[in-house]
Scaffold this active site. Structure first.
Site, mmCIF file in Angstrom:
data_model
loop_
_atom_site.group_PDB
_atom_site.id
_atom_site.type_symbol
_atom_site.label_atom_id
_atom_site.label_comp_id
_atom_site.label_asym_id
_atom_site.label_seq_id
_atom_site.Cartn_x
_atom_site.Cartn_y
_atom_site.Cartn_z
ATOM 1 N N SER A 69 0.812 -1.210 0.000
ATOM 2 C CA SER A 69 0.000 0.000 0.000
ATOM 3 C C SER A 69 0.846 1.262 0.000
ATOM 4 C CB SER A 69 -0.955 -0.052 1.199
ATOM 5 O OG SER A 69 -1.923 0.955 1.146
ATOM 6 N N ASN A 378 -7.469 9.144 6.517
ATOM 7 C CA ASN A 378 -6.407 8.906 5.526
ATOM 8 C C ASN A 378 -6.925 8.697 4.108
ATOM 9 O OD1 ASN A 378 -7.292 6.206 5.330
ATOM 10 N ND2 ASN A 378 -5.827 5.489 6.852
ATOM 11 N N ARG A 506 0.698 5.528 19.457
ATOM 12 C CA ARG A 506 0.334 6.697 18.654
ATOM 13 C C ARG A 506 -0.472 7.682 19.511
ATOM 14 N NH1 ARG A 506 2.220 5.259 13.891
ATOM 15 N NH2 ARG A 506 2.178 3.052 13.289
#
Length: 539
Positions: A69, A378, A506
């Protein structure tokens, strides 16, 4: 149940060509396996075995796409396709991990035997596994490793060559439905439905500049554009393979850096631009900023979701009474910008559902509605239509333009998985039907400033979350400390979550100014470092 002798012998013979790299411990993430390409021979081989078993179990065709990807060019990975065209069902992810991590040939054969026994697969043979890859140099070799695994169970591997990941998903879905399924059929279906959606409207009158990330999207969009000749959509393809895959270009680069991609210096400010990633399943719109050279104004997945919901609302409101009530839901993750969530809640009147990060969770939740819209920030997402609603539309299509257009929309937007090429047609049709430029789209709401950071830790599993990853369940006291950091910040919001693939945590923060968002993210990162075993100096 013992593994059939022929299967055991085939696995043992082929496995010698695709050994597990010493010390490599692959882990199935939110969308499959990813690592340096040189490590993945064994993983692809074993995924081939598993998807062959899935094909036998379902008496249907499955798929494997060799891709990493948006990852850097030296990486590769695999995305696994269900007979429905959707991502691998979560129940089989454990099999994928068990097979991928078998340490010896005998361990691997034992895992294969366990899979066959638990799924009641008594005999090998039958079925097809379709295998494709993106433009990475390692793709053909790894595709052959997957094919070798497929053959171990007496299943036929069909080598499909170079495809976008969403094209393979669409082809598997269509083939299992008994519908035309070749790549040319994909282009014809999308182009024909787009022409239906924009019939009677005026072209936007500007060229669309498409950043192809030096990936597979370039040749595939070129083929689709040929089918769109005369439809009033002019596309200028950039980053078509002359540079490094995902290097200084592509949707992920834009989202993270908010800079113009390579080869865009001559594109005028305000021009309509879009970017895809390496396998063309993520989409980001953008435009060069006039007052900040080299920077871009983004139209991310949140904005695409809002635009999609507006198009659905317009069409559904025009349906005749016989259509009945139609439920529309927008699925988001915690990463959705707070301004977008507020706009959906206060202006669109759609149900909003929040899921953990990972498209597999959003896709599942989208099935809860007649029309389920999901786009991660995204740019990965789609619009799903349930079968009962499509059946109602079929009955009304002869008398209702809105019903016919909704059916066309269900074809334009890939029903199997997020698809950047079909997403482009969705956005273009939605803008064209409203005669909107980017200014009107941008004016829907103003994004809250945000910042994302990551903290390297010794063991990411010490962080656990709840409430769709918006709250930290452990270690004890961390969530209370985060709440205290957020409390004095105007329009502040922050959360932390462990990575699905690496030992990092994160951090996401929002506030009413970029300075405040940066400071909040930094403060929360320091809390994580202190309480979750941070490695190296504190952020």
């Amino acid at each position: 149940m013992a593994v059939p002798t022929s299967v055991g012998a085939a696995v043992e013979a082929a496995s010698a060509r695709y050994p597990l790299a010493k010390g490599f411990r692959p882990s199935y993430g939110t969308a499959g396996f990813r690592a340096l390409a040189e490590l993945l021979d064994s993983t692809m081989f074993r995924c081939g075995i598993m998807m062959a078993a899935r094909a036998i179990k379902a008496s249907a065709i499955t798929g494997i796409c060799i891709t990493a990807s948006h990852n850097p060019a030296p990486d590769n990975g695999v995305k696994l396709v269900e007979p429905s065209g959707e991502m691998l069902c979560q129940e089989w992810e454990t099999y994928a991990n068990d097979l991928a991590n078998a340490q010896t040939d005998s361990d691997l054969i034992a895992q294969v035997a366990s899979l066959l026994a638990r799924e009641g697969i008594a005999a090998p043979g039958g079925g097809i596994v379709m295998i494709a890859h993106d433009t990475r140099p390692s793709g053909p070799h790894l595709a052959e490793a997957a094919a070798a695994g497929v053959r171990c169970l007496g299943v036929e591997p069909q080598m499909c060559g170079l495809l976008t990941t969403p094209q393979l998903h669409w082809m598997v879905m269509s083939r299992n439905r008994g519908q035309p399924w070749a790549e040319a059929d994909y282009c014809a279906a999308l182009a024909g439905a787009y022409q239906q959606l924009v019939a009677g409207t005026q072209p936007l009158g500007q060229t669309l500049y498409m950043d192809c990330a030096n990936g597979v999207g370039a040749p595939k969009m070129a083929a689709l554009a040929q089918q769109l000749a005369g439809a009033g959509l002019a596309v200028d393809l950039r980053n078509t393979g002359e540079g490094v895959l995902n290097g200084g270009c592509g949707s992920d680069f834009l989202q993270k850096d908010r800079q113009l991609p390579a080869n865009y210096a001559d594109v005028p400010a305000g021009a309509r631009c879009c970017a895809v990633d390496g396998d063309s399943d993520r989409l980001m719109y953008f435009t060069p900023l006039a007052d900040t050279p080299g920077k871009a104004l983004l139209f991310d997945g949140d904005r695409i979701a809002c635009l999609s919901a507006m198009l659905l609302r317009d069409l559904i409101s025009a349906l005749p009474p016989g259509a009945g009530d139609v439920s529309v839901g927008i699925i988001q993750t915690a990463y959705a910008n707070g301004a977008a969530s507020a706009y959906i809640r206060d202006n669109l009147g759609c149900a909003v559902e929040v899921t953990p990060t990972g498209v597999k969770y959003l896709h599942e939740a989208a099935h809860h509605y007649d029309c389920g819209v999901y786009f991660e920030a995204n740019g990965h997402g789609t619009v799903l239509f349930v079968k009962d609603f499509l059946a109602r539309l079929e009955q009304l299509a002869g008398e209702s333009r809105a019903a016919a257009d909704l059916l066309a929309l269900s074809v334009v937007i890939n029903q199997a998985v997020g698809d950047a090429l079909s997403g482009i047609l969705l956005v273009e049709a939605a803008l064209r039907r409203r005669a909107w430029g980017l200014d009107q789209w941008a004016a829907l709401y103003t994004d809250l400033p945000s910042r994302q950071l990551k903290v390297t830790v010794a063991d990411r599993t010490v962080i656990t979350t709840t409430d769709a990853e918006t709250r930290c369940a452990s270690p004890a006291g961390l969530q209370a400390a985060i709440d205290a950091a957020v409390a004095p910040v105007p329009r502040g919001r922050a959360f932390v979550r462990p990575s699905g693939t690496e030992d990092v945590v994160r951090v996401y923060a929002e506030a009413d100014s970029q300075e405040a968002a940066d400071a909040l993210a930094g403060a929360v990162a320091k809390l994580v470092h202190a309480q979750a075993g941070g490695v190296g100096p504190a952020p």
